[in-house]
Design a protein around this motif. Structure first.
Motif, PDB file in Angstrom:
ATOM      1  N   PRO A 112       0.900  -1.199   0.008  1.00  0.00           N
ATOM      2  CA  PRO A 112      -0.169  -0.062   0.007  1.00  0.00           C
ATOM      3  C   PRO A 112       1.053   1.425   0.079  1.00  0.00           C
ATOM      4  O   PRO A 112       2.098   1.257   0.763  1.00  0.00           O
ATOM      5  N   LEU A 113       0.410   2.235  -0.649  1.00  0.00           N
ATOM      6  CA  LEU A 113       1.297   3.593  -0.764  1.00  0.00           C
ATOM      7  C   LEU A 113       0.429   4.458   0.048  1.00  0.00           C
ATOM      8  O   LEU A 113      -0.768   4.764  -0.465  1.00  0.00           O
ATOM      9  N   LEU A 114       1.160   5.155   1.081  1.00  0.00           N
ATOM     10  CA  LEU A 114       0.151   6.217   1.649  1.00  0.00           C
ATOM     11  C   LEU A 114       0.963   7.435   1.620  1.00  0.00           C
ATOM     12  O   LEU A 114       2.046   7.436   1.618  1.00  0.00           O
ATOM     13  N   ASN A 115       0.223   8.473   1.671  1.00  0.00           N
ATOM     14  CA  ASN A 115       0.648   9.812   1.848  1.00  0.00           C
ATOM     15  C   ASN A 115       0.806  10.188   3.176  1.00  0.00           C
ATOM     16  O   ASN A 115       0.045  10.297   4.037  1.00  0.00           O
ATOM     17  N   LEU A 116       2.186  10.355   3.553  1.00  0.00           N
ATOM     18  CA  LEU A 116       2.605  10.389   5.136  1.00  0.00           C
ATOM     19  C   LEU A 116       2.021  11.736   5.352  1.00  0.00           C
ATOM     20  O   LEU A 116       1.591  12.001   6.634  1.00  0.00           O
ATOM     21  N   ALA A 117       2.022  13.046   4.942  1.00  0.00           N
ATOM     22  CA  ALA A 117       1.641  14.026   5.027  1.00  0.00           C
ATOM     23  C   ALA A 117      -0.014  13.888   5.511  1.00  0.00           C
ATOM     24  O   ALA A 117      -0.338  14.567   6.528  1.00  0.00           O
ATOM     25  N   ALA A 118      -0.599  13.197   4.816  1.00  0.00           N
ATOM     26  CA  ALA A 118      -2.144  13.144   5.067  1.00  0.00           C
ATOM     27  C   ALA A 118      -2.246  12.186   6.388  1.00  0.00           C
ATOM     28  O   ALA A 118      -3.110  12.483   7.009  1.00  0.00           O
ATOM     29  N   CYS A 119      -1.520  11.435   6.427  1.00  0.00           N
ATOM     30  CA  CYS A 119      -1.340  10.446   7.934  1.00  0.00           C
ATOM     31  C   CYS A 119      -1.103  11.375   8.936  1.00  0.00           C
ATOM     32  O   CYS A 119      -1.941  10.890  10.166  1.00  0.00           O
ATOM     33  N   LEU A 120      -0.235  12.379   8.847  1.00  0.00           N
ATOM     34  CA  LEU A 120      -0.272  13.230  10.051  1.00  0.00           C
ATOM     35  C   LEU A 120      -1.216  14.358  10.100  1.00  0.00           C
ATOM     36  O   LEU A 120      -0.912  15.137  11.310  1.00  0.00           O
ATOM     37  N   GLY A 121      -2.060  14.743   9.208  1.00  0.00           N
ATOM     38  CA  GLY A 121      -2.825  15.725   9.232  1.00  0.00           C
ATOM     39  C   GLY A 121      -2.217  16.889   8.651  1.00  0.00           C
ATOM     40  O   GLY A 121      -2.826  18.204   8.951  1.00  0.00           O
ATOM     41  N   VAL A 122      -1.281  16.923   7.918  1.00  0.00           N
ATOM     42  CA  VAL A 122      -0.384  18.052   7.400  1.00  0.00           C
ATOM     43  C   VAL A 122      -0.977  18.336   6.027  1.00  0.00           C
ATOM     44  O   VAL A 122      -1.156  17.389   5.107  1.00  0.00           O
ATOM     45  N   THR A 123      -1.183  19.504   5.546  1.00  0.00           N
ATOM     46  CA  THR A 123      -1.490  19.758   4.260  1.00  0.00           C
ATOM     47  C   THR A 123      -0.458  19.171   3.359  1.00  0.00           C
ATOM     48  O   THR A 123       0.765  19.695   3.703  1.00  0.00           O
ATOM     49  N   THR A 124      -0.732  18.905   2.361  1.00  0.00           N
ATOM     50  CA  THR A 124       0.237  18.248   1.569  1.00  0.00           C
ATOM     51  C   THR A 124       0.569  19.260   0.441  1.00  0.00           C
ATOM     52  O   THR A 124      -0.225  20.228  -0.091  1.00  0.00           O
ATOM     53  N   ARG A 125       1.835  19.316   0.122  1.00  0.00           N
ATOM     54  CA  ARG A 125       2.195  20.158  -1.068  1.00  0.00           C
ATOM     55  C   ARG A 125       1.893  19.392  -2.481  1.00  0.00           C
ATOM     56  O   ARG A 125       1.689  18.189  -2.471  1.00  0.00           O
TER      57      ARG A 125
END
Length: 115
Positions: free
Chosen positions: A24-37
């Motif tokens: 599975p490929l996860l967006n780390l920023a989204a997991c942290l609740g941070v706005t993605t660039r």
């Protein structure tokens, strides 16, 4: 390009084939609740293993790879913690920079939610 995963939560970008293993490929920023660039050429996928499960983590960039010893790591201050868990396991200094060490088990969703 990752293959899409139907009905996946927003932090799951899809699945990738890593030497015959579906990861599975996860967006780390989204997991942290941070706005993605926005996506850029500097984006990288870091493959991590928690217990028996591999995850691919999409990050903005990788600038350096370090391997601090336990003696070099310091506990984060209590004021930096929120809720029952903190995503930051420890901090260390690299030159003049403070580097935070994530507790990936706290950041990543349970295995059943990941793919």
């Amino acid at each position: 390009m990752p293959s899409s995963v139907p009905d996946a939560p927003p932090h799951v970008l899809g699945a990738i084939n890593l030497r015959g293993v579906v990861v599975p490929l996860l967006n780390l920023a989204a997991c942290l609740g941070v706005t993605t660039r926005t996506e850029s050429e500097r984006n990288a996928v870091i493959v991590v293993q928690i217990d028996e499960t591999l995850f691919g983590l999409l990050v903005d960039a990788v600038s350096d790879i370090i391997a601090p010893t336990e003696d070099e790591m310091q506990s984060p201050p209590d004021a930096a913690k929120s809720g029952d868990q903190s995503y930051v396991r420890a901090s260390t200094l690299v030159g003049e920079k403070m580097v935070r060490i994530l507790s990936l088990a706290s950041v990543l969703p349970p295995v059943a939610d990941a793919a």
